[in-house]
Design a protein around this motif. Structure first.
Motif, mmCIF file in Angstrom:
data_model
loop_
_atom_site.group_PDB
_atom_site.id
_atom_site.type_symbol
_atom_site.label_atom_id
_atom_site.label_comp_id
_atom_site.label_asym_id
_atom_site.label_seq_id
_atom_site.Cartn_x
_atom_site.Cartn_y
_atom_site.Cartn_z
ATOM 1 N N GLY A 67 -5.772 -91.105 93.979
ATOM 2 C CA GLY A 67 -7.034 -91.524 93.402
ATOM 3 C C GLY A 67 -8.210 -91.045 94.230
ATOM 4 N N PRO A 68 -9.422 -91.445 93.870
ATOM 5 C CA PRO A 68 -10.624 -91.032 94.605
ATOM 6 C C PRO A 68 -10.555 -91.347 96.096
ATOM 7 N N ALA A 69 -9.897 -92.444 96.461
ATOM 8 C CA ALA A 69 -9.789 -92.792 97.881
ATOM 9 C C ALA A 69 -9.025 -91.717 98.646
ATOM 10 N N ASP A 70 -8.036 -91.098 97.997
ATOM 11 C CA ASP A 70 -7.274 -90.029 98.644
ATOM 12 C C ASP A 70 -8.137 -88.778 98.831
ATOM 13 N N LEU A 71 -9.006 -88.507 97.874
ATOM 14 C CA LEU A 71 -9.924 -87.380 98.016
ATOM 15 C C LEU A 71 -10.882 -87.626 99.182
ATOM 16 N N LYS A 72 -11.373 -88.847 99.272
ATOM 17 C CA LYS A 72 -12.261 -89.203 100.384
ATOM 18 C C LYS A 72 -11.548 -89.043 101.720
ATOM 19 N N ASP A 73 -10.295 -89.483 101.772
ATOM 20 C CA ASP A 73 -9.518 -89.362 103.000
ATOM 21 C C ASP A 73 -9.292 -87.897 103.365
ATOM 22 N N SER A 74 -9.001 -87.059 102.355
ATOM 23 C CA SER A 74 -8.783 -85.631 102.605
ATOM 24 C C SER A 74 -10.047 -84.965 103.128
ATOM 25 N N LEU A 75 -11.185 -85.304 102.534
ATOM 26 C CA LEU A 75 -12.452 -84.730 102.980
ATOM 27 C C LEU A 75 -12.804 -85.189 104.391
ATOM 28 N N THR A 76 -12.520 -86.445 104.689
ATOM 29 C CA THR A 76 -12.783 -86.957 106.033
ATOM 30 C C THR A 76 -11.941 -86.214 107.066
ATOM 31 N N LYS A 77 -10.660 -86.036 106.756
ATOM 32 C CA LYS A 77 -9.787 -85.308 107.669
ATOM 33 C C LYS A 77 -10.180 -83.833 107.753
ATOM 34 N N GLY A 78 -10.643 -83.266 106.637
ATOM 35 C CA GLY A 78 -11.113 -81.884 106.663
ATOM 36 C C GLY A 78 -12.326 -81.727 107.563
ATOM 37 N N ALA A 79 -13.235 -82.696 107.481
ATOM 38 C CA ALA A 79 -14.420 -82.671 108.356
ATOM 39 C C ALA A 79 -14.016 -82.838 109.819
ATOM 40 N N ASN A 80 -13.010 -83.695 110.071
ATOM 41 C CA ASN A 80 -12.537 -83.888 111.445
ATOM 42 C C ASN A 80 -11.903 -82.619 112.006
ATOM 43 N N ASP A 81 -11.239 -81.852 111.149
ATOM 44 C CA ASP A 81 -10.673 -80.576 111.591
ATOM 45 C C ASP A 81 -11.772 -79.571 111.903
ATOM 46 N N PHE A 82 -12.922 -79.719 111.211
ATOM 47 C CA PHE A 82 -14.019 -78.777 111.399
ATOM 48 C C PHE A 82 -14.931 -79.158 112.562
ATOM 49 N N LEU A 83 -15.002 -80.438 112.884
ATOM 50 C CA LEU A 83 -15.920 -80.909 113.913
ATOM 51 C C LEU A 83 -15.769 -80.204 115.257
ATOM 52 N N PRO A 84 -14.541 -79.886 115.715
ATOM 53 C CA PRO A 84 -14.435 -79.181 116.999
ATOM 54 C C PRO A 84 -15.192 -77.869 117.032
ATOM 55 N N VAL A 85 -15.459 -77.294 115.822
ATOM 56 C CA VAL A 85 -16.227 -76.044 115.789
ATOM 57 C C VAL A 85 -17.618 -76.253 116.361
ATOM 58 N N LEU A 86 -18.174 -77.415 116.087
ATOM 59 C CA LEU A 86 -19.534 -77.682 116.550
ATOM 60 C C LEU A 86 -19.619 -77.741 118.071
#
Length: 264
Positions: free
Chosen positions: A23-42
């Motif tokens: 459901g939408p909560a899973d999409l939110k969780d995926s996006l959150t984890k995707g952002a966490n994978d990207f954060l080290p780039v900063l």
């Protein structure tokens, strides 16, 4: 025999691979984890350098292609979503390695060339590229049918013509309808296909079948995911393409985590 392996993989996985309902909560969780994978780039510490390079390269390609043909401005912009699942294969690998607690130094992305499923990944990537080219050809035919073969004299004149004339509105309506068909097709066959092929050497046939089953099992959630991708890319384009350097890697990493949520 090699063609059979590309289609069916070396380690056969049956068609009844378990598909979870999400459901939408899973999409939110995926996006959150995707952002966490990207954060080290900063932090710019070098380990996730591949993501930085991918973002810059993707943005430059967008700018170059779009400035070459004004009538195909929108088809090219929207068309990048069609090849995005294949272009992001390196981002899936980064997320996979982070998930396993492995080093994510940028050079490890090139280990993909040794992946047993590489022929299948390339074959499916060729399918997406073909769909991308078909979409561009369809958009070009539609424009020529409505406006003729002559190129517009200026961007301002082209914009006024498209937004204020009957044939311009016809172009918008029919163009979006045709583009929607291509987008739904690509989403259906690729939403989990590439991460699945990277994770398991199951072959193109099983990967595509699994992706289709995932969409059929979660039609509304997958439609919402497609909308999120489309809106995010649109925002990236609106911010003078700079936004793509942030949007595309987050969506790429999130796609890996979405695959983990959907395919058991």
């Amino acid at each position: 025999m090699k063609n059979v392996n590309v289609l069916n993989g070396l380690n056969m996985v049956p068609d009844h691979c378990a598909i979870r309902r999400i459901g939408p909560a899973d999409l939110k969780d995926s996006l959150t984890k995707g952002a966490n994978d990207f954060l080290p780039v900063l932090e710019f510490l070098g380990r996730p350098l591949f993501t930085v390079l991918f973002s810059i390269f993707y943005t430059l390609i967008c700018i170059y292609l779009i400035t070459t043909d004004l009538p195909l401005l929108f088809p090219l912009m929207s068309g990048f979503a069609l090849i995005g699942p294949f272009a992001a294969i390196g981002l899936y690998e980064v997320s996979r390695r982070r998930e396993l607690g492995l080093d994510t130094f940028w050079r490890h992305v090139f280990d993909l060339r040794h992946a047993p499923s590489l022929p299948s990944i390339l074959a499916l990537g060729l399918v997406l590229l073909t769909l991308f080219l078909c979409w561009q050809a369809a958009a070009d035919v539609l424009y020529v049918w409505l406006f003729g073969p002559a190129a517009p004299e200026s961007f301002r004149g082209f914009l006024i013509e498209v937004l204020t004339t009957p044939r311009g509105w016809t172009l918008i309506i029919l163009g979006n309808a045709i583009g929607f068909i291509f987008a739904v097709t690509v989403l259906t066959i690729s939403v989990v296909s590439f991460p699945l092929l990277l994770d398991r050497n199951v072959g193109v046939a099983v990967a595509v079948r699994t992706s289709v089953r995932a969409v059929l099992a979660n039609p509304l959630t997958m439609a919402l995911w497609g909308l999120i991708v489309a809106v995010s890319l649109a925002i990236g384009f609106l911010f003078a393409f700079v936004g793509l350097a942030f949007v595309t890697p987050i969506l790429g990493h999130a796609s890996w985590h979405l695959y983990r949520r959907v395919v058991q």
